[in-house]
Design a protein around this motif. Sequence first.
Motif, PDB file in Angstrom:
ATOM      1  N   GLY A  13      60.340  69.499  67.299  1.00 17.16           N
ATOM      2  CA  GLY A  13      58.998  69.185  67.763  1.00 17.16           C
ATOM      3  C   GLY A  13      59.010  68.729  69.210  1.00 17.16           C
ATOM      4  N   GLY A  14      59.822  69.403  70.027  1.00 13.10           N
ATOM      5  CA  GLY A  14      60.068  68.924  71.383  1.00 13.10           C
ATOM      6  C   GLY A  14      59.278  69.604  72.481  1.00 13.10           C
ATOM      7  N   ALA A  15      58.318  70.448  72.128  1.00 10.59           N
ATOM      8  CA  ALA A  15      57.605  71.200  73.155  1.00 10.59           C
ATOM      9  C   ALA A  15      56.512  70.402  73.845  1.00 10.59           C
ATOM     10  N   SER A  16      56.084  69.298  73.235  1.00 11.78           N
ATOM     11  CA  SER A  16      54.992  68.522  73.822  1.00 11.78           C
ATOM     12  C   SER A  16      55.062  67.076  73.338  1.00 11.78           C
ATOM     13  N   GLY A  17      54.239  66.239  73.925  1.00 11.81           N
ATOM     14  CA  GLY A  17      54.071  64.870  73.465  1.00 11.81           C
ATOM     15  C   GLY A  17      55.345  64.046  73.432  1.00 11.81           C
ATOM     16  N   ILE A  18      55.534  63.341  72.329  1.00 12.85           N
ATOM     17  CA  ILE A  18      56.671  62.445  72.169  1.00 12.85           C
ATOM     18  C   ILE A  18      57.991  63.205  72.219  1.00 12.85           C
ATOM     19  N   GLY A  19      58.059  64.346  71.555  1.00 12.14           N
ATOM     20  CA  GLY A  19      59.293  65.129  71.552  1.00 12.14           C
ATOM     21  C   GLY A  19      59.684  65.596  72.935  1.00 12.14           C
ATOM     22  N   LEU A  20      58.706  66.048  73.717  1.00 12.30           N
ATOM     23  CA  LEU A  20      58.981  66.487  75.081  1.00 12.30           C
ATOM     24  C   LEU A  20      59.455  65.331  75.942  1.00 12.30           C
TER      25      LEU A  20
END
Length: 268
Positions: A13-20
């Motif tokens: 889940g790294g494409a946006s928000g907290i994951g990014l």
Amino acid sequence: MGRVNGKVALVTGGASGIGLSAATLLAKEGAKVVIADFNVDGAREAATQLKNQGLEAEGIFLDASKEESIKEAVEFTVNHFGTITVLYNNVGLTNLQKDLDVVNMDLDEWDRLMNVNLKSVLLGSRYAIPHMIKAGGGSIINTASMAAFAGDAMRSAYGASKAGVVNLTRYIAAQYGKHKIRCNGVAPGLILTPAAKNNMPQAVLDIFAKYNALPYHGEADDIGNTVLFLASDESKFITGQTIQVEGGHYMANPSIADFNEFLATVQK
């Protein structure tokens, strides 16, 4: 620079928000990072942005509802960077239309959220742990939620799934600590990710602000920096814990904001 030099991290889940935020901070501090997301274009774009800064990152597709996809993400990380020493299980779903109170909620939605929010943490850990043992240790970090610690009027499945993440974190820590594998969680409160900013009415944001102990909302980097700490050797004696990053929203008597307003009227 260098807080996680030599580490190899998979961020789901790294494409946006907290994951990014977490992926970016890990890469800037020396880790080789794989960004895995259902939004594969976003994951690849995020990795490209990091590469353009001279950092090591790759973006790949991940469907966290599918065991094979999770296994493939771990295998890609190991094949591409040689090992995996940090796993950030960050994928999570919520649905305000279907995940209601226990009488009225959609039972299919219950199953979907348990699968994505909880089982994906199990599966990511299941496939990463053997590689971490070979590497001599590692750090698993799981995104829980403050919904795991307090009841609410809705999102029953979400809260139950995140409570499961908190306890699964303890079990992993207990079972694999002797292999120098740590497992911790981070429990965000309301965080002003792009999704929150775009979807939450100002009135809702104001309600949260009213009951925060701190006079501001959290940002994605508040969680990302916590993940960075848990991935680094700075936290080498911390395991089985879930750190609550929520601005003091849940730690006080819930009536304190209203009581302060009452006192202000009395003192006039």
